[in-house]
Design an enzyme around this catalytic site. Structure first.
Site, PDB file in Angstrom:
ATOM      1  N   SER A   1      37.259  39.494  33.365  1.00 38.91           N
ATOM      2  CA  SER A   1      37.066  38.044  33.451  1.00 38.91           C
ATOM      3  C   SER A   1      38.411  37.325  33.482  1.00 38.91           C
ATOM      4  O   SER A   1      38.581  36.254  32.896  1.00 38.91           O
ATOM      5  CB  SER A   1      36.224  37.542  32.265  1.00 38.91           C
ATOM      6  OG  SER A   1      35.567  36.346  32.568  1.00 38.91           O
TER       7      SER A   1
ATOM      8  N   SER B   1      32.508  31.759  32.070  1.00 38.53           N
ATOM      9  CA  SER B   1      32.941  32.667  33.137  1.00 38.53           C
ATOM     10  C   SER B   1      31.832  33.110  34.073  1.00 38.53           C
ATOM     11  O   SER B   1      32.117  33.759  35.086  1.00 38.53           O
ATOM     12  CB  SER B   1      33.604  33.898  32.531  1.00 38.53           C
ATOM     13  OG  SER B   1      34.895  33.591  32.070  1.00 38.53           O
TER      14      SER B   1
ATOM     15  N   LYS C   1      32.287  32.425  37.674  1.00 35.74           N
ATOM     16  CA  LYS C   1      33.051  33.320  38.543  1.00 35.74           C
ATOM     17  C   LYS C   1      32.159  33.996  39.581  1.00 35.74           C
ATOM     18  O   LYS C   1      32.655  34.489  40.607  1.00 35.74           O
ATOM     19  CB  LYS C   1      33.780  34.364  37.701  1.00 35.74           C
ATOM     20  CG  LYS C   1      34.956  33.802  36.881  1.00 35.74           C
ATOM     21  CD  LYS C   1      35.659  34.915  36.112  1.00 35.74           C
ATOM     22  CE  LYS C   1      36.949  34.437  35.430  1.00 35.74           C
ATOM     23  NZ  LYS C   1      36.713  33.663  34.211  1.00 35.74           N
TER      24      LYS C   1
END
Length: 473
Positions: A159, A101, A104
């Protein structure tokens, strides 16, 4: 090589000087390059590795400082000064690894400024249809209207891959967003990164590096909205009608969850976990007016290891690291280049940043210019003498210079880790009602029955609870 060497020889020494029969082409080329203008030689030397050639070397890279943490198990890590971009220490900085993640951050760098935070959007079933099974979720439901700000809170705090996909569809679709993220990575000169999905979920071939993730974080922190979202600890999230539920940031150094204390001065940035990537984290902290960035990728199993090692490297940076001389630099985006910052990156490699590590500004640069010019002149003189001497010797049949001794740093490999497999079906951490996020077996972070993060299976209840456990993907 001959096609390169001969024009260089003629350009430097004139057409009457012929290439010796036994003078190595590498040696001749080296002599020719030494005679070129200093700026040209400098640019050629700087175009090997993005951020500086030391960042591609094997082993820990640090200069002028000691006291690095003894127990660093991460496959890759990096410490940098956020303001100057100087890389203070690194290990496998360009090693390609699955980012989870933390990718991101690149998603936010690409999409964040496209929509006003107050804009409202009603989510449809189609917006959520392509969220991968086993994703971390904030609990978005079709039929509910969310502000763009709330969607970004879902991205940064929980997330949430559901939030990423809704924003991606708002941006024109997954494929368009992935293409824009790849283009953004190239603009940032994050050339180790290959984007397959916008959420960082395990996909074959999706890779990044500690260097690239640090670039993403540094670029994002220049944006006020990015800074605000990644530094938010808790927020209220819509549950339908007038109901809301509270969400908490999964960054354990920010919230002090799962047995960790909050890190003094931490301002973000993003954590990640998947079964394939393990734990990844980029953190930033400010102390005494100085902001440091640390990225840690793939430490040994343990839910808190990535945070503990990040905290240890931040501690080092704020103490021993004050005396460190840079081993590399975080480069500036191509679209934001300032005049005089050197050549643009090309192909699979890129230049070190302008004012590369260890370079002095002001008076020191003029001394180095003179020093370099003197060296070039000496090499030029030696080259002319050597060519004439070898030309004379070659007519007598005695030439035999094999060009030995050219040496140099070979920029040994940057490691493997190319994103093997998809990791689907083996995750355990499904986000569908149990949140069995085990932290890879050693941290005891099972979170079972306490989190209330039921993902899609309970609707309104999704996302409840204050557990700081890092979700997958």
């Amino acid at each position: 090589m001959a096609s390169i060497t001969k024009p260089l020889l003629h350009a430097v020494y004139g057409p009457r000087v012929r290439e010796c029969s036994r003078l190595s082409r590498r040696a001749a080329l080296g002599l020719a390059v030494a005679a070129l203008p200093l700026s040209t030689a400098t640019e050629a030397a700087a175009t090997t590795v993005v951020g500086g050639e030391r960042l591609a070397r094997v082993g820990v890279q640090v200069r002028g400082a000691s006291g690095l943490p003894a127990k660093l198990t991460a496959r890759s890590w990096l410490v940098a000064d956020c303001a100057s971009g100087e890389v203070l220490a690194s290990f496998g900085a360009h090693r390609p690894l699955a980012p989870a993640s933390t990718l991101k951050m690149l998603f936010a760098d690409t999409v964040l400024n496209k929509f006003d935070r107050a804009e409202r959007y009603r989510v449809t079933d189609a917006d959520l249809a392509d969220v991968p099974a086993g994703s971390s979720l904030v609990g978005i439901k079709p039929g509910i209207t969310y502000t763009v700000e709330q969607l970004w809170q879902g991205v940064f705090l929980r997330s949430g891959n559901d939030a990423v996909h809704v924003l991606s569809h708002l941006n024109g679709g997954i494929a368009k967003t992935v293409a824009e993220m790849q283009a953004k990575a190239e603009d940032l000169r994050a050339l180790d990164t290959r984007v397959v999905s916008p959420d960082g979920f395990d996909h074959k071939g999706q890779i990044s590096s500690a260097y690239d993730l640090t670039l993403f974080a540094r670029h994002g922190l220049r944006d006020a909205d990015f800074r605000g979202y990644c530094g938010t600890r808790i927020a209220d999230f819509p549950a339908g009608g007038s109901k809301t539920f509270q969400i908490q940031n999964t960054d354990r150094l920010l919230t002090g969850a799962w047995g960790l204390k909050t890190y003094d001065g931490l301002i973000g940035v993003k954590n990640g976990y998947t079964s394939h990537a393990g734990n990844t984290f980029t953190g930033a902290a400010t102390r005494g007016g100085r902001t440091l960035l640390v990225t840690v990728m793939h430490p040994d199993a343990g839910g808190n290891a990535v945070y503990e090692q990040t905290a240890a490297l931040l501690d080092w940076g704020f103490t021993h690291g004050r005396s460190a001389r840079a081993v590399g630099a975080l480069v500036e985006p191509l679209s934001e280049r300032r005049p005089g910052t050197g050549p643009a990156s090309g192909g699979k490699t890129g230049p070190a940043a302008a004012g590369a590590p260890g370079s002095a500004a002001g008076g020191g640069s003029s001394w180095r210019l003179a020093e370099g010019a003197a060296g070039a002149a000496a090499l030029l003189g030696a080259g002319v003498w050597a060519l004439r001497r070898r030309s004379a010797r070659s007519t007598a049949g005695t030439a035999g210079d094999t060009g030995r001794g050219t040496g140099g740093d070979t920029e040994r490999g940057t490691g493997g880790g190319t994103g093997r497999g998809t990791g689907r079906g083996t995750r355990g951490d499904t986000g569908r009602g149990t949140r069995a996020d085990t932290g890879r077996g050693t941290a005891g972070d099972t979170g079972r029955g306490t989190r209330g993060r039921t993902g899609r299976s309970t609707g309104v209840g999704a996302g409840h609870g204050l557990g700081g456990d890092e979700p997958p993907g």
